[in-house]
Design a protein around this motif. Sequence first.
Motif, PDB file in Angstrom:
ATOM      1  N   ALA A   1       0.512  -2.797  -5.706  1.00  0.00           N
ATOM      2  CA  ALA A   1       2.002  -2.926  -5.909  1.00  0.00           C
ATOM      3  C   ALA A   1       2.657  -4.075  -6.766  1.00  0.00           C
ATOM      4  O   ALA A   1       1.736  -5.172  -6.965  1.00  0.00           O
ATOM      5  CB  ALA A   1       2.823  -3.008  -4.592  1.00  0.00           C
TER       6      ALA A   1
ATOM      7  N   ASN B   1       4.096  -7.530  -4.526  1.00  0.00           N
ATOM      8  CA  ASN B   1       4.091  -7.417  -3.112  1.00  0.00           C
ATOM      9  C   ASN B   1       2.915  -8.109  -2.496  1.00  0.00           C
ATOM     10  O   ASN B   1       1.692  -7.839  -2.864  1.00  0.00           O
ATOM     11  CB  ASN B   1       4.103  -6.021  -2.820  1.00  0.00           C
TER      12      ASN B   1
ATOM     13  N   GLU C   1       1.401   3.756  -6.498  1.00  0.00           N
ATOM     14  CA  GLU C   1       1.812   2.395  -6.150  1.00  0.00           C
ATOM     15  C   GLU C   1       2.437   2.515  -4.806  1.00  0.00           C
ATOM     16  O   GLU C   1       3.289   3.182  -4.485  1.00  0.00           O
ATOM     17  CB  GLU C   1       2.922   1.949  -7.153  1.00  0.00           C
TER      18      GLU C   1
ATOM     19  N   ARG D   1       4.672   1.385  -1.606  1.00  0.00           N
ATOM     20  CA  ARG D   1       6.156   0.890  -1.400  1.00  0.00           C
ATOM     21  C   ARG D   1       6.229   0.422   0.340  1.00  0.00           C
ATOM     22  O   ARG D   1       5.642   1.212   0.962  1.00  0.00           O
ATOM     23  CB  ARG D   1       6.929   1.927  -1.625  1.00  0.00           C
TER      24      ARG D   1
END
Length: 453
Positions: A330, A333, A385, A387
């Motif tokens: 990500a 993150n 990706e 989340r």
Amino acid sequence: MSDDWIKGLPEAAQSYLENRRLDEVECIISDLPGIARGKAVPASKFARMKHFHLPDSIFFQTITGDWSDAADEDGFIEKDMILRPDMTTASAAPWTGDWTLQVIHDAFDRQGEPVPFSPRNVLKRVCALYEAQGWKPVVAPEMEFYLIARNLDPARDIEPMVGRSGRPAAARQSYSMTAVDEFGPVIDDIYDFAEAQGFEIDGITQEGGAGQLEINLRHGDPVKLADEVFYFKRLIREAAMRHDCYATFMAKPIADEPGSAMHIHHSVLDRATGQNLFSSPDGSESAAFFHFIGGLQTHLPSAIAVQAPYVNSYRRYVRDHAAPINLEWAQDNRTTGIRIPISEPEARRVENRLAGMDCNPYLGIAASLACGYLGLMEARKPSPEFRGDAYAGEGDIPRVLGQALDLFDEAEGLHEVLGADFARVYSIVKRTEYEEFLQVISPWEREHLLTNV
């Protein structure tokens, strides 16, 4: 010793020796754990030497000092390797009582071929594969470590070093400058030693653990940066001992504190143009960017045994304790195993957050680059990706060394990149260490099993 020899040294080494007489040269090489092995010789003798010898058995020794059965078909005869100095690595040893230089050497066999299980040679092999494709790999390692109280009893719990306030917990505040100041004298010596050795520190910060610090190094050539981490581990240990404490690079030295990682940032440049392959001409993410991530997701589980080389390494992978438990990726993150830091397109990079600080820097970087290389060559596509909070998901990396070694042994593609002889020797040595560990009865077992089962 001739002035010409001195004039050929790196600038920092020349400055260190200015108006001084060089007494000794430490001829060193990294073994599999990353311990410096070698010989100390008088400077006058080193000036006449083109190489020296060490037995290949230094790569068959376990971390406990015992021996594995990793020799080739000739048997355990401790064949001499030819070690040749890389004079670009000549560096001060500023903590010594006399004027001493360290020089990293490369290992060759009698036919002049690189010894395939020498860690620096493994990393050079991986970099050469990138170069054959017209690519230039670039890395930037981050080093986390603890300053701890002196501990001479293995049965005693490790405790943080007590800083100038006298309160160990005062050094648990992430990014606190006050916490950094707790260890000012040690940090001052780290800076002084690094300057004498010609190393550029990008920054020192306080991490989340009591007495835990992080040093960031500037991005550059993988072999050069691995050399610096190799040198830095010794430098930091020496600085700590000057102040009646230890520095430890264990992945998880203290039960209730976060573990220590060696996060590795990667980018890949086009050798001809210098352009970052991870960015398209319009600044967007390129196919190569996604393929590199896909390679990490696909192959890192098989490489964890190299980046988490000890039984203690797996104690770091704990949910919500600053270490990843999976291979999600990500943007910006820190809960994911693969993070994409905020950057301009020309500096776009991929951060591998799985490697522990206890890994050999040459091998840890080599394994990470190898996974990315395989992704590029195989055009691997990553998962979408991620989340949210990656700790909420399931773990998808090995949780114990034995499982990690099983995955490593099955990874033929990874062996081709790192070298089959290296893979054979590494697996045998690590399995020997694992068997040694399994012979030890822990305090937990005695406490909970002795009278209850």
